[in-house]
Design a protein around this motif. Structure first.
Motif, PDB file in Angstrom:
ATOM      1  N   MET A   1      21.309   5.194 -10.129  1.00 49.12           N
ATOM      2  CA  MET A   1      20.178   5.304 -11.002  1.00 49.12           C
ATOM      3  C   MET A   1      20.697   5.409 -12.432  1.00 49.12           C
ATOM      4  O   MET A   1      21.527   6.259 -12.725  1.00 49.12           O
ATOM      5  CB  MET A   1      19.361   6.559 -10.710  1.00 49.12           C
ATOM      6  CG  MET A   1      18.992   6.795  -9.286  1.00 49.12           C
ATOM      7  SD  MET A   1      17.519   5.877  -8.888  1.00 49.12           S
ATOM      8  CE  MET A   1      17.444   6.172  -7.161  1.00 49.12           C
ATOM      9  N   VAL A   2      20.188   4.530 -13.286  1.00 54.08           N
ATOM     10  CA  VAL A   2      20.571   4.550 -14.694  1.00 54.08           C
ATOM     11  C   VAL A   2      19.311   4.791 -15.508  1.00 54.08           C
ATOM     12  O   VAL A   2      18.316   4.080 -15.342  1.00 54.08           O
ATOM     13  CB  VAL A   2      21.250   3.231 -15.116  1.00 54.08           C
ATOM     14  CG1 VAL A   2      21.566   3.240 -16.599  1.00 54.08           C
ATOM     15  CG2 VAL A   2      22.520   2.990 -14.300  1.00 54.08           C
ATOM     16  N   ILE A   3      19.338   5.796 -16.363  1.00 59.91           N
ATOM     17  CA  ILE A   3      18.192   6.144 -17.190  1.00 59.91           C
ATOM     18  C   ILE A   3      18.555   5.837 -18.637  1.00 59.91           C
ATOM     19  O   ILE A   3      19.568   6.324 -19.137  1.00 59.91           O
ATOM     20  CB  ILE A   3      17.816   7.636 -17.035  1.00 59.91           C
ATOM     21  CG1 ILE A   3      17.463   7.941 -15.565  1.00 59.91           C
ATOM     22  CG2 ILE A   3      16.644   7.998 -17.922  1.00 59.91           C
ATOM     23  CD1 ILE A   3      18.422   8.823 -14.891  1.00 59.91           C
ATOM     24  N   ASP A   4      17.717   5.006 -19.286  1.00 57.51           N
ATOM     25  CA  ASP A   4      18.022   4.689 -20.673  1.00 57.51           C
ATOM     26  C   ASP A   4      17.398   5.718 -21.614  1.00 57.51           C
ATOM     27  O   ASP A   4      16.703   6.640 -21.175  1.00 57.51           O
ATOM     28  CB  ASP A   4      17.615   3.251 -21.017  1.00 57.51           C
ATOM     29  CG  ASP A   4      16.114   3.026 -21.129  1.00 57.51           C
ATOM     30  OD1 ASP A   4      15.336   4.005 -21.184  1.00 57.51           O
ATOM     31  OD2 ASP A   4      15.707   1.848 -21.154  1.00 57.51           O
ATOM     32  N   ARG A   5      17.643   5.566 -22.892  1.00 52.70           N
ATOM     33  CA  ARG A   5      17.196   6.575 -23.869  1.00 52.70           C
ATOM     34  C   ARG A   5      15.680   6.710 -23.923  1.00 52.70           C
ATOM     35  O   ARG A   5      15.157   7.722 -24.374  1.00 52.70           O
ATOM     36  CB  ARG A   5      17.742   6.261 -25.247  1.00 52.70           C
ATOM     37  CG  ARG A   5      17.134   5.016 -25.835  1.00 52.70           C
ATOM     38  CD  ARG A   5      17.647   4.731 -27.202  1.00 52.70           C
ATOM     39  NE  ARG A   5      17.167   3.400 -27.560  1.00 52.70           N
ATOM     40  CZ  ARG A   5      17.111   2.944 -28.750  1.00 52.70           C
ATOM     41  NH1 ARG A   5      17.529   3.672 -29.748  1.00 52.70           N
ATOM     42  NH2 ARG A   5      16.671   1.739 -28.980  1.00 52.70           N
ATOM     43  N   ASP A   6      14.951   5.674 -23.469  1.00 50.57           N
ATOM     44  CA  ASP A   6      13.491   5.727 -23.457  1.00 50.57           C
ATOM     45  C   ASP A   6      12.941   6.266 -22.138  1.00 50.57           C
ATOM     46  O   ASP A   6      11.728   6.317 -21.944  1.00 50.57           O
ATOM     47  CB  ASP A   6      12.908   4.336 -23.710  1.00 50.57           C
ATOM     48  CG  ASP A   6      13.294   3.798 -25.080  1.00 50.57           C
ATOM     49  OD1 ASP A   6      13.329   4.598 -26.041  1.00 50.57           O
ATOM     50  OD2 ASP A   6      13.569   2.590 -25.193  1.00 50.57           O
ATOM     51  N   GLY A   7      13.836   6.620 -21.204  1.00 56.98           N
ATOM     52  CA  GLY A   7      13.415   7.154 -19.923  1.00 56.98           C
ATOM     53  C   GLY A   7      13.141   6.107 -18.862  1.00 56.98           C
ATOM     54  O   GLY A   7      12.706   6.439 -17.769  1.00 56.98           O
ATOM     55  N   GLU A   8      13.402   4.844 -19.178  1.00 59.87           N
ATOM     56  CA  GLU A   8      13.251   3.787 -18.180  1.00 59.87           C
ATOM     57  C   GLU A   8      14.386   3.919 -17.164  1.00 59.87           C
ATOM     58  O   GLU A   8      15.524   4.227 -17.531  1.00 59.87           O
ATOM     59  CB  GLU A   8      13.285   2.407 -18.826  1.00 59.87           C
ATOM     60  CG  GLU A   8      12.117   2.137 -19.756  1.00 59.87           C
ATOM     61  CD  GLU A   8      10.782   2.096 -19.041  1.00 59.87           C
ATOM     62  OE1 GLU A   8      10.706   1.524 -17.931  1.00 59.87           O
ATOM     63  OE2 GLU A   8       9.816   2.638 -19.592  1.00 59.87           O
ATOM     64  N   VAL A   9      14.067   3.675 -15.908  1.00 55.49           N
ATOM     65  CA  VAL A   9      15.043   3.854 -14.836  1.00 55.49           C
ATOM     66  C   VAL A   9      15.416   2.507 -14.244  1.00 55.49           C
ATOM     67  O   VAL A   9      14.550   1.708 -13.901  1.00 55.49           O
ATOM     68  CB  VAL A   9      14.473   4.771 -13.729  1.00 55.49           C
ATOM     69  CG1 VAL A   9      15.425   4.842 -12.540  1.00 55.49           C
ATOM     70  CG2 VAL A   9      14.206   6.161 -14.284  1.00 55.49           C
ATOM     71  N   GLY A  10      16.707   2.277 -14.128  1.00 49.55           N
ATOM     72  CA  GLY A  10      17.226   1.112 -13.415  1.00 49.55           C
ATOM     73  C   GLY A  10      17.783   1.582 -12.085  1.00 49.55           C
ATOM     74  O   GLY A  10      18.513   2.577 -12.029  1.00 49.55           O
ATOM     75  N   VAL A  11      17.398   0.897 -11.023  1.00 49.31           N
ATOM     76  CA  VAL A  11      17.850   1.251  -9.677  1.00 49.31           C
ATOM     77  C   VAL A  11      18.790   0.151  -9.209  1.00 49.31           C
ATOM     78  O   VAL A  11      18.426  -1.025  -9.227  1.00 49.31           O
ATOM     79  CB  VAL A  11      16.652   1.386  -8.710  1.00 49.31           C
ATOM     80  CG1 VAL A  11      17.120   1.691  -7.302  1.00 49.31           C
ATOM     81  CG2 VAL A  11      15.683   2.453  -9.208  1.00 49.31           C
ATOM     82  N   TYR A  12      19.983   0.529  -8.791  1.00 49.28           N
ATOM     83  CA  TYR A  12      20.998  -0.439  -8.379  1.00 49.28           C
ATOM     84  C   TYR A  12      21.522  -0.084  -6.993  1.00 49.28           C
ATOM     85  O   TYR A  12      21.722   1.090  -6.696  1.00 49.28           O
ATOM     86  CB  TYR A  12      22.158  -0.442  -9.377  1.00 49.28           C
ATOM     87  CG  TYR A  12      21.719  -0.818 -10.764  1.00 49.28           C
ATOM     88  CD1 TYR A  12      21.619  -2.146 -11.144  1.00 49.28           C
ATOM     89  CD2 TYR A  12      21.374   0.156 -11.694  1.00 49.28           C
ATOM     90  CE1 TYR A  12      21.194  -2.492 -12.421  1.00 49.28           C
ATOM     91  CE2 TYR A  12      20.945  -0.178 -12.969  1.00 49.28           C
ATOM     92  CZ  TYR A  12      20.861  -1.504 -13.323  1.00 49.28           C
ATOM     93  OH  TYR A  12      20.433  -1.850 -14.585  1.00 49.28           O
ATOM     94  N   PRO A  13      21.782  -1.094  -6.167  1.00 51.52           N
ATOM     95  CA  PRO A  13      22.283  -0.828  -4.820  1.00 51.52           C
ATOM     96  C   PRO A  13      23.754  -0.397  -4.786  1.00 51.52           C
ATOM     97  O   PRO A  13      24.215   0.135  -3.792  1.00 51.52           O
ATOM     98  CB  PRO A  13      22.083  -2.153  -4.094  1.00 51.52           C
ATOM     99  CG  PRO A  13      22.034  -3.181  -5.165  1.00 51.52           C
ATOM    100  CD  PRO A  13      21.480  -2.500  -6.383  1.00 51.52           C
ATOM    101  N   SER A  14      24.480  -0.637  -5.880  1.00 54.77           N
ATOM    102  CA  SER A  14      25.897  -0.252  -5.888  1.00 54.77           C
ATOM    103  C   SER A  14      26.332   0.037  -7.324  1.00 54.77           C
ATOM    104  O   SER A  14      25.698  -0.397  -8.290  1.00 54.77           O
ATOM    105  CB  SER A  14      26.769  -1.372  -5.310  1.00 54.77           C
ATOM    106  OG  SER A  14      26.795  -2.479  -6.201  1.00 54.77           O
ATOM    107  N   LEU A  15      27.437   0.754  -7.448  1.00 52.01           N
ATOM    108  CA  LEU A  15      27.997   1.033  -8.770  1.00 52.01           C
ATOM    109  C   LEU A  15      28.414  -0.260  -9.460  1.00 52.01           C
ATOM    110  O   LEU A  15      28.234  -0.422 -10.665  1.00 52.01           O
ATOM    111  CB  LEU A  15      29.202   1.970  -8.649  1.00 52.01           C
ATOM    112  CG  LEU A  15      28.956   3.342  -8.030  1.00 52.01           C
ATOM    113  CD1 LEU A  15      30.247   4.158  -8.004  1.00 52.01           C
ATOM    114  CD2 LEU A  15      27.865   4.091  -8.758  1.00 52.01           C
ATOM    115  N   GLU A  16      28.960  -1.192  -8.683  1.00 46.10           N
ATOM    116  CA  GLU A  16      29.415  -2.464  -9.240  1.00 46.10           C
ATOM    117  C   GLU A  16      28.258  -3.249  -9.841  1.00 46.10           C
ATOM    118  O   GLU A  16      28.374  -3.812 -10.930  1.00 46.10           O
ATOM    119  CB  GLU A  16      30.118  -3.303  -8.168  1.00 46.10           C
ATOM    120  CG  GLU A  16      31.422  -2.724  -7.663  1.00 46.10           C
ATOM    121  CD  GLU A  16      31.237  -1.564  -6.675  1.00 46.10           C
ATOM    122  OE1 GLU A  16      30.138  -1.423  -6.070  1.00 46.10           O
ATOM    123  OE2 GLU A  16      32.183  -0.774  -6.532  1.00 46.10           O
TER     124      GLU A  16
END
Length: 116
Positions: free
Chosen positions: A1-16
């Motif tokens: 899970m990556v959260i940007d400065r605006d609070g938007e969340v990116g969901v990724y199946p792997s670290l790569e």
């Protein structure tokens, strides 16, 4: 899970896959926070500095190098991840009250379904 400065969340199946999608200039600028699904903080590392490669009007065109995503070794922060996910879900619709007290695992599952 990556959260940007605006609070938007990116969901990724792997670290790569997360590393392939993130842009190193944004990583260098500290635009993101990242966690695994258990709330373990992840480090976002850009080993190659971004470089300005041109201009388009008043905008700089910046090269983006690879981003490495890896565990930090810090203590898990499940409450921080839970709150970020609940805030993101709130922006896209009403969050059921039961989800606010649900285990992190359940919040993550709903976030993956709705945000992923």
């Amino acid at each position: 899970m990556v959260i940007d400065r605006d609070g938007e969340v990116g969901v990724y199946p792997s670290l790569e896959e997360a590393g392939l999608d993130l842009e190193s200039p944004d990583v260098d600028a500290g635009e993101y926070r990242a966690f695994d699904s258990l709330g373990q903080p992840l480090a976002l590392v850009s080993d190659e500095p971004s470089q300005t490669v041109g201009r388009l009007g008043s905008f700089e065109i910046v090269s983006s190098g690879p981003v490495d995503v890896r565990p930090t070794g810090e203590a898990p922060r499940p409450d921080e991840l839970r709150q970020a996910l609940l805030d993101a879900l709130d922006r896209y619709g009403k969050v059921p009250a039961r989800l606010r007290s649900a285990p992190l695992r359940e919040v993550v599952e709903i976030a993956v379904q709705r945000l992923g």
